[in-house]
Design an enzyme around this catalytic site. Structure first.
Site, mmCIF file in Angstrom:
data_model
loop_
_atom_site.group_PDB
_atom_site.id
_atom_site.type_symbol
_atom_site.label_atom_id
_atom_site.label_comp_id
_atom_site.label_asym_id
_atom_site.label_seq_id
_atom_site.Cartn_x
_atom_site.Cartn_y
_atom_site.Cartn_z
ATOM 1 N N GLY A 40 0.842 -1.193 0.000
ATOM 2 C CA GLY A 40 0.000 0.000 0.000
ATOM 3 C C GLY A 40 0.876 1.242 0.000
ATOM 4 N N ALA A 44 -0.357 5.813 5.204
ATOM 5 C CA ALA A 44 0.321 4.864 6.084
ATOM 6 C C ALA A 44 1.481 4.212 5.334
ATOM 7 C CB ALA A 44 -0.661 3.804 6.585
ATOM 8 N N ARG A 330 -20.622 11.270 13.219
ATOM 9 C CA ARG A 330 -21.139 10.664 11.999
ATOM 10 C C ARG A 330 -22.174 9.571 12.227
ATOM 11 N NH1 ARG A 330 -15.439 10.427 8.670
ATOM 12 N NH2 ARG A 330 -15.360 12.671 8.417
ATOM 13 N N HIS A 401 -18.510 4.077 4.448
ATOM 14 C CA HIS A 401 -17.330 4.933 4.356
ATOM 15 C C HIS A 401 -16.087 4.291 4.964
ATOM 16 C CE1 HIS A 401 -15.154 8.632 4.045
ATOM 17 N NE2 HIS A 401 -15.119 8.854 5.325
ATOM 18 N N SER A 440 -8.919 10.250 10.679
ATOM 19 C CA SER A 440 -8.456 9.171 9.826
ATOM 20 C C SER A 440 -7.100 9.489 9.223
ATOM 21 C CB SER A 440 -9.490 8.958 8.717
ATOM 22 O OG SER A 440 -8.999 8.052 7.789
ATOM 23 N N LEU A 441 -6.983 10.681 8.618
ATOM 24 C CA LEU A 441 -5.681 11.088 8.077
ATOM 25 C C LEU A 441 -4.652 11.088 9.193
ATOM 26 C CD1 LEU A 441 -6.693 14.030 5.681
ATOM 27 C CD2 LEU A 441 -5.959 11.733 5.057
#
Lengths: 636, 247
Positions: A40, A44, A330, A401, A440-441
């Site tokens: 990936g 990350a 959310r 999501h 998340s970032l």
């Protein structure tokens, strides 16, 4: 095997320092003898690959896209959180830690979550140094905005393209190390299995997507940074290539899977308009800073938004959650939207949406300010829908999501397989049962840049003297032939239904039974249905083209085969957890007001699943709350 | 709605390609252009044919992976969008739609509509970064940057690397792409220490990759999904002179 999270000794705020002070180090001369595979190239993966290479390790980095720059971190819009307290509004590491723990409904480890908040401030320093053009005030200082579930402004952003700017910074740093010949980049390569030798991760088998060639890659440690698996729902905000194959293959090889059913449904995506739709486009949560969400008070109101007078509009988030209003987290905002839509107040073509309205913000701040803040999002909205949102409200709808669940990792981000690490969205670490916006970032970057490069040495130090198997080791040959057999098998079915057809069927089951709200009967039914889909898939799927060429249909089929199995585990997990927490809402467990009813007496643990020949065995990692007393998660 | 697709098919770089015609029905105006290709591919599978290889990933205009020539224009009939943001409502029932891969010597065809854009990666590798290791950053406020500079940097940093600029250019020049990255980093204080070497190395690599020269036709800025202005190329050229004189 017992689950040891390896939480370091000491007070909460000292744990990471204590860990760093006592973990094994490797001297620079020895680092260059060690090879690491990173699967990936998002924040990350690229962050880890570049940083590990800077430290002197030899890195091979894989991505399925044509270039590392395209990894799906690129699509994150709104921002990245950090406890800088630049706004002087009472923020601190402690408050950010608490917000994140509470946002996750107390289903994550205190020590991990604290570390996330602790490392957030230096991460902003890092990205500024790398040239990320974050939004600034006129005086030259950094600007912040607010995201759901918090009452301070701690989100840093670069217009509506924060993820793009951060991942391009990571890609830059990766490019630097490619030029330095410390990273070998393998774009258009998909990892199809992990190779273990004597129980330790020692390499991968990958398919060159341009030629179809199957290749073996050997290393001293393998790092999975493969992102989220919400494409299991088919319609999601994820890129169409996002998949769970590498983590699923790792799971089948013995890596435990934690909280697979914890998946986040984002409240502000564009609604589905046709059956052929391949994905749902996200509209950033940041829009909720200035946009107000409403539906008509009257059921099945056929009038246009502009014809509905103010007193006939129901600003349901402001009504139900006065202290957080439109910035409710959310999971809560999505469920509230679903509640209104199900009650017959939905708007839009298919009555499956709610309004997000900027009228008042434009009156208050002027169109120019709104354009400066969200211009590219308004443009994107117009490109896709043909509607000018400066003049009429957006219609938005919940969409699959983020996956909080993922491979179980300890404090060092190592899975239950020695030498196999999982970083970023593909692990289960900091977000608990619900992730806060702009975390998340943060988590994916911190895992890649700051944590893994400081923990992998603790393992690799023990591998220096070990034997280094070659790519001709029998285990590599065996796994390679298993991969070839699987591809052959899938091509040989040659039935009557397309891969997408199966994926639509799977997505429908998952969306109905394992998304925003779940119940026992539905989940039991879903498991039977998915098992049938699996049987039917292997009898009737049709893939044309060959194995030894670029074959996008084959790629999709291989990914879907893994999604089908993962879906069974997700439903199994949701069924086992007889409580509601965060994004996991079991209809049987709710308060009179329809809020999630958590059960700490029986479920204050992370469900950790072991693969057992097609079946799954549950282990429990009990969560101990030493510093924070779990409370009812209220945003009222 | 029904349309006639004329689509470029080519097994791999070493064989000749050709246009093949497909009559496609069952489309709706709400479908994106790529969903129409998905739909066509599903019908091809069912009649035992190989699918048309094309690339896409995020399908929301930010990853830069999609990109084909549609009726003679990069990313189709509209300005400033990606192929994935194009919808079938932009076409009429019965239209013939010609679909080709990017055409440029520096972007060899891999298969059908898929090209190899790794030349872009190699340009980036020649200095499109700030040489600072993880863990060495000073406090973010130690580097104040005016809003104006920050916004200008962001304007060009927005490049998605799709290659439409090259495809639209009659010379297949990569000047817009290369200039965007150079101007992003070179106008920020963080990028100053390496400004000249970065510029010279990246431009040299651009030429090595066989991209054409820029003749300022501005075809690139018309198609650029990130709306990067051709002024960026002029700015790069000015910086180039400075680098040659003082670098």
């Amino acid at each position: 095997m017992t689950l040891d999270a390896k939480i370091p000794e000491g007070k909460l705020e000292d744990k990471w320092k204590n860990y760093q002070a006592t973990s094994n180090l490797i001297n620079p001369a020895n680092r260059k003898k060690l090879n690491i595979i990173v699967v990936g190239s998002g924040l990350a993966g690229a962050g880890a690959a570049a940083t590990l290479a800077e430290l002197g390790y030899n890195v091979q980095c894989f991505c399925y896209q044509d270039s590392a720059r395209r990894a799906h971190s690129v699509a994150a819009q709104g921002g990245i959180n950090a406890a800088k307290n630049y706004q002087h509004d009472g923020d601190s590491v402690w408050r950010m830690f608490y917000d994140t723990l509470k946002g996750g409904d107390f289903r994550s480890r205190e020590a991990n979550t604290y570390r996330l908040a602790e490392l957030s401030a230096p991460l902003i320093d890092h990205f500024v140094q790398q040239g990320v053009p974050f939004a600034r005030e006129y005086g030259g200082v950094l600007e912040n905005r607010s995201f759901g579930g918090v009452q301070v402004k701690r989100t840093f952003y670069a217009r509506g393209q924060t993820g793009q700017q951060l991942v391009l910074a990571a890609y830059s740093q990766l490019s630097k190390m490619i030029r330095a010949k410390k990273v070998e980049m393998l774009a258009r390569h998909e990892v199809l299995d992990i190779v273990l030798i004597e129980g330790k991760a020692k390499g991968v088998i990958a398919r060159d997507l341009a030629t179809g060639e199957i290749k073996r890659f050997v290393a001293d440690a393998v790092v999975l940074a493969t992102g989220g698996y919400s494409r299991v729902f088919r319609l999601s905000t994820l890129a169409v290539g996002c998949n769970g194959s590498a983590i699923w293959k790792a799971h089948k090889k013995g890596a435990y899977f934690a909280a697979p059913s914890f998946t986040q449904i984002h409240p502000t995506a564009l609604p589905q308009t046709s059956k052929a739709q391949s994905k749902l486009t996200l509209m950033s949560e940041s829009l909720r800073n200035d946009g107000r969400i409403w539906v008509p008070k009257r059921k099945d109101d056929g009038r246009k938004a502009k014809d509905i007078p103010e007193e006939e509009r129901d600003y349901y988030l402001e009504r139900r959650y006065p202290s957080f209003g439109n910035l409710a987290p959310r999971d809560i905002a999505s469920r509230a939207a679903k509640e209104r839509i199900d009650a017959g107040h939905g708007v839009g073509q298919l009555k499956n949406a709610v309004y997000l309205d900027f009228k008042h913000a434009i009156e208050r701040l002027g169109k120019d300010t709104i354009e400066e803040r969200y211009g590219n999002l308004f443009n994107m909205y117009e490109k896709i829908t043909g509607i000018d949102a400066y003049h009429e409200p957006m219609t938005i709808s919940p969409a699959a999501h983020f996956s909080m669940g993922g491979l179980w990792v300890d404090y060092e981000l190592m899975t239950s397989i020695p030498g196999l690490y999982a970083i970023g969205e593909c692990n289960y670490s900091d977000h608990g049962a619900n992730r806060l916006g702009a975390n998340s970032l943060l988590q994916t970057s911190i895992d890649g840049y700051f944590i893994l490069p400081n923990t992998i040495n603790n393992y690799l130090a023990g591998e220096l003297g070990a034997k280094h198997p070659g790519a001709d080791h029998p285990e590599f040959m065996k796994v390679e032939s298993e991969v070839r057999d699987l591809i052959k098998k899938i091509l040989e079915v040659y039935g009557h239904r397309t891969v997408d057809d199966f994926h639509r069927e799977l997505g429908k089951v998952m969306w109905h039974e394992c998304a925003m709200s779940r119940n026992k009967a539905g989940l039991e039914k879903a498991i039977v249905q998915i098992k049938n889909i699996k049987t039917e898939f292997w009898k009737n799927v049709k893939v044309t083209g060959q194995a030894n060429e670029m074959n996008t249909e084959l790629e999709k089929a291989l990914r879907l085969a893994d999604f089908i199995e993962l879906a069974i585990l997700m439903c199994t997990d949701a069924l086992q957890r007889d409580e509601s927490c965060g994004a996991h809402f079991r209809e049987e467990y709710q308060t009179n007001e329809g809020e999630a009813l958590r059960n700490d007496d029986d479920f204050a643990y992370v469900s950790v699943w072991e693969y057992n020949k097609g079946d799954f065995k549950l282990h429990k990692e009990f969560l101990e709350f030493e510093y924070v007393q779990p409370t009812v998660r209220s945003y009222k | 709605m029904n349309v006639i697709f004329k689509i470029w098919r080519q097994e791999h770089a070493a064989v000749e390609g050709y246009f093949k015609t497909y009559e496609v029905d069952g489309l709706t105006e709400d479908m994106s252009f790529l969903e129409a290709l998905d739909h066509l591919n599903e019908t091809l599978v069912l009649i035992n044919e190989k699918v048309i290889a094309f690339e896409s990933d995020c399908r929301e205009g930010i990853c830069g992976q999609c990109g084909v020539f549609i009726n003679g224009r990069a990313h189709g009939p509209h300005q400033h969008i990606t192929t994935c943001q194009l919808h079938m409502r932009s076409f009429k029932d019965g239209d013939t739609i010609v679909v080709e891969p990017w055409r440029a010597e520096a972007f060899p065809i891999v298969k059908d509509l898929v090209v190899d854009r790794s030349a872009f990666d190699r340009i980036i590798q020649q200095g499109a970064y700030i040489t600072a290791k993880t863990g060495t950053a000073p406090e973010a406020y130690a580097i104040p940057i005016s809003k104006e500079i920050s916004e200008r940097a962001m304007d060009v940093a927005a490049c998605i690397g799709c290659g439409a600029c090259v495809a639209a250019c009659k010379n297949a020049s990569a000047a817009l792409f290369t200039s965007a990255k150079i101007n992003h980093l070179n106008q920020l204080p963080q990028g100053r220490p390496e400004e000249h070497s970065r510029l010279l190395d990246m431009v040299a690599q651009m030429e090595l990759e066989n991209f054409g020269s820029c003749t300022f036709t501005a075809a690139c800025e018309v198609e650029c999904p990130a709306e990067i202005s051709i002024n960026s190329i002029a700015e790069m050229n000015a910086r180039y002179i400075k680098a040659k004189l003082f670098g």
